[in-house]
Design a protein around this motif. Structure first.
Motif, PDB file in Angstrom:
ATOM      1  N   TRP A 124      -1.346  33.971   8.967  1.00  0.00           N
ATOM      2  CA  TRP A 124      -1.222  35.040   9.959  1.00  0.00           C
ATOM      3  C   TRP A 124      -0.117  35.979   9.490  1.00  0.00           C
ATOM      4  O   TRP A 124       0.781  35.589   8.746  1.00  0.00           O
ATOM      5  N   LYS A 125      -0.159  37.218  10.014  1.00  0.00           N
ATOM      6  CA  LYS A 125       1.021  38.082   9.934  1.00  0.00           C
ATOM      7  C   LYS A 125       1.740  37.891  11.261  1.00  0.00           C
ATOM      8  O   LYS A 125       1.153  38.158  12.318  1.00  0.00           O
TER       9      LYS A 125
ATOM     10  N   PRO B 115      -6.506  45.264  15.965  1.00  0.00           N
ATOM     11  CA  PRO B 115      -6.193  44.471  17.154  1.00  0.00           C
ATOM     12  C   PRO B 115      -5.221  43.342  16.807  1.00  0.00           C
ATOM     13  O   PRO B 115      -5.293  42.776  15.727  1.00  0.00           O
ATOM     14  N   PHE B 116      -4.335  43.024  17.759  1.00  0.00           N
ATOM     15  CA  PHE B 116      -3.448  41.876  17.548  1.00  0.00           C
ATOM     16  C   PHE B 116      -3.424  40.985  18.779  1.00  0.00           C
ATOM     17  O   PHE B 116      -3.853  41.389  19.865  1.00  0.00           O
ATOM     18  N   LEU B 117      -2.942  39.760  18.561  1.00  0.00           N
ATOM     19  CA  LEU B 117      -2.793  38.812  19.672  1.00  0.00           C
ATOM     20  C   LEU B 117      -1.315  38.701  20.020  1.00  0.00           C
ATOM     21  O   LEU B 117      -0.472  38.805  19.126  1.00  0.00           O
ATOM     22  N   CYS B 118      -1.026  38.490  21.292  1.00  0.00           N
ATOM     23  CA  CYS B 118       0.372  38.301  21.681  1.00  0.00           C
ATOM     24  C   CYS B 118       0.481  37.139  22.667  1.00  0.00           C
ATOM     25  O   CYS B 118      -0.236  37.094  23.664  1.00  0.00           O
ATOM     26  N   LEU B 119       1.357  36.200  22.347  1.00  0.00           N
ATOM     27  CA  LEU B 119       1.693  35.131  23.288  1.00  0.00           C
ATOM     28  C   LEU B 119       2.950  35.562  24.033  1.00  0.00           C
ATOM     29  O   LEU B 119       4.019  35.668  23.435  1.00  0.00           O
TER      30      LEU B 119
ATOM     31  N   ALA C 208      -6.795  30.636  19.961  1.00  0.00           N
ATOM     32  CA  ALA C 208      -7.129  32.053  20.192  1.00  0.00           C
ATOM     33  C   ALA C 208      -7.387  32.776  18.867  1.00  0.00           C
ATOM     34  O   ALA C 208      -8.279  33.629  18.781  1.00  0.00           O
ATOM     35  N   THR C 209      -6.637  32.433  17.842  1.00  0.00           N
ATOM     36  CA  THR C 209      -6.862  33.095  16.538  1.00  0.00           C
ATOM     37  C   THR C 209      -8.214  32.671  15.958  1.00  0.00           C
ATOM     38  O   THR C 209      -8.915  33.481  15.364  1.00  0.00           O
TER      39      THR C 209
ATOM     40  N   ILE D 163      -8.580  37.046  14.730  1.00  0.00           N
ATOM     41  CA  ILE D 163      -7.455  37.980  14.550  1.00  0.00           C
ATOM     42  C   ILE D 163      -6.268  37.246  13.932  1.00  0.00           C
ATOM     43  O   ILE D 163      -5.938  36.126  14.322  1.00  0.00           O
ATOM     44  N   THR D 164      -5.619  37.922  12.950  1.00  0.00           N
ATOM     45  CA  THR D 164      -4.519  37.249  12.251  1.00  0.00           C
ATOM     46  C   THR D 164      -3.172  37.974  12.372  1.00  0.00           C
ATOM     47  O   THR D 164      -2.187  37.533  11.816  1.00  0.00           O
ATOM     48  N   ASP D 165      -3.127  39.121  13.087  1.00  0.00           N
ATOM     49  CA  ASP D 165      -1.829  39.714  13.415  1.00  0.00           C
ATOM     50  C   ASP D 165      -1.424  39.107  14.754  1.00  0.00           C
ATOM     51  O   ASP D 165      -2.096  39.329  15.770  1.00  0.00           O
ATOM     52  N   VAL D 166      -0.349  38.314  14.750  1.00  0.00           N
ATOM     53  CA  VAL D 166      -0.027  37.510  15.929  1.00  0.00           C
ATOM     54  C   VAL D 166       1.449  37.705  16.311  1.00  0.00           C
ATOM     55  O   VAL D 166       2.328  37.629  15.448  1.00  0.00           O
ATOM     56  N   CYS D 167       1.688  37.962  17.605  1.00  0.00           N
ATOM     57  CA  CYS D 167       3.039  38.283  18.073  1.00  0.00           C
ATOM     58  C   CYS D 167       3.495  37.294  19.148  1.00  0.00           C
ATOM     59  O   CYS D 167       2.671  36.691  19.831  1.00  0.00           O
TER      60      CYS D 167
END
Ligand code: KG4
Ligand code: ZN
Length: 346
Positions: free
Chosen positions: A303-304, A128-132, A269-270, A275-279
């Motif tokens: 983060w990545k 899973p990744f996060l996206c702003l 949010a992280t 979650i540390t894959d962040v876009c």
């Protein structure tokens, strides 16, 4: 081979793209200069311009990709959200092609596509990744479990980040869209010179309307007070002189505050999700301070970090094509009766 033709027409850009097995073969965009003189997008003019552009833009996307329309496996289009008249032009065009070629139709949500733009080029984030997602119309933090499984964790309760830039720029007398100009002037300015308040909004939601009001009062009193209240008023000449003499510092300070509002919530949010894959995605991710601070924050917190190529950040059809490709794999097709919608969550 699965080849998708995608059309994006949600606002003031007519765009088409062809992708084969997830690889983008063409990404064509026609902008609309006509809105500049009005200081914002005029919906009726936008839909008329889409009608003029759509045929040549789709032709060009096929030509650049070296693909004929008979090789297209499915036709994808932006169904929502956006200006209804604009959405209808792209939607009807995609439907007509799907009907004529007897191929599936894929309705795509514009905000899902902004998130999945991160899956176009290598390196890609892992799920899973996060996206702003930050654009002229939206500000969201999305958690992506898989291409189809997206969840909005937070969003703006009033203005979008791009609107905050554009409205601030308007108050400074800059032309629309002012975001890139604030970025430009800010590069020569001192971001610590003026302190604008950070809104106290719970959880992962955003608000920018208070910032806009504080900038309005700040300019009305020509920087004479840091109280951000209406009661202190300067003359028009005093105000104009103040803006002219301090433009770089004002832009840098406004930009610093908008970026800190965005990144403080992203950090939250992280922490909340682990979650540390962040876009990043959306047109505002072109902002140099946001990119720099995002990458810096990523390094600090391990983060990545991922930011799509610029052409995939602003509104484009490649992101609709890649989303269409994943929907094709999931056999998530739409009926020809599907209707475009100005507002809708996915
Ligand atoms: O994603 P986008 O191209 O269109 C929408 O879906 O809204 O985003 C456009 C927004 C505009 O508000 C524009 O001012 C802002 O992105 N923008 C920027 C920059 N480049 C574009 N804002 C700040 N700094 C920039 N460099
Ligand atoms: Zn957009």
């Amino acid at each position: 081979m699965i080849t998708i033709l995608a059309i994006e027409s949600s606002c003031d850009e007519t765009a088409a793209s062809v992708c084969s097995d997830g690889k983008i073969l063409s990404n064509v965009i026609a902008g609309q200069e006509v809105h500049k003189q009005y200081g914002g997008v005029v919906p009726e003019l936008a839909s008329r311009a889409h009608m003029q552009h759509i045929v040549p833009v789709v032709h060009e996307a096929l030509r650049k990709a070296g693909v004929s329309v008979s090789e297209i496996a499915a036709f994808a289009f932006t169904q929502s959200p956006g200006l209804i008249g604009s959405l209808l032009v792209g939607g009807q065009f995609a439907k007509s092609l799907a009907l004529a070629m007897d191929k599936p139709l894929i309705a795509v949500h514009h905000m899902q596509a902004h998130v999945l733009a991160n899956l176009i080029d290598e390196p890609k984030p892992s799920f899973p990744f996060l996206c702003l997602t930050v654009s002229g119309g939206h500000t969201q933090i999305v958690l992506a479990h898989n291409p189809q499984g997206l969840k909005v964790l937070g969003e703006t309760i009033d203005d979008a980040a791009g609107e905050a830039f554009d409205k601030s720029a308007k108050l400074l007398g800059l032309p629309y869209p002012g975001g890139p100009l604030i970025d430009k002037y800010a590069q020569q300015g001192n971001p610590d010179r003026f302190q604008f308040p950070e809104p106290q909004i719970p959880d992962l939601d955003f608000s920018f309307s208070g910032l806009k009001t504080s900038i309005l009062y700040f300019l009305q009193n020509a920087g004479k007070s840091d109280k951000f209240k209406e009661e202190f008023r300067a003359t028009d000449t005093e105000r104009e002189l103040f803006i002219r003499n301090n433009l770089n510092d004002i832009c840098a300070s406004i930009q610093r505050r908008i970026v800190s509002i965005l990144l403080n919530k992203l950090k939250k949010a992280t922490i909340k999700t682990g979650i540390t894959d962040v876009c990043l995605s959306g047109g505002v991710s072109a902002n140099s301070e946001l990119r720099r601070s995002f990458l810096e924050m990523g390094e600090r917190y391990h983060w990545k970090t991922f930011i799509p190529a610029f052409e995939y950040c602003t509104d484009n059809a490649a992101m609709i094509a890649i989303t269409g490709y994943y929907k094709y794999l999931a056999e998530d097709f739409s009926d020809l009766s599907v209707s475009s919608s100005a507002r809708s969550s996915w």
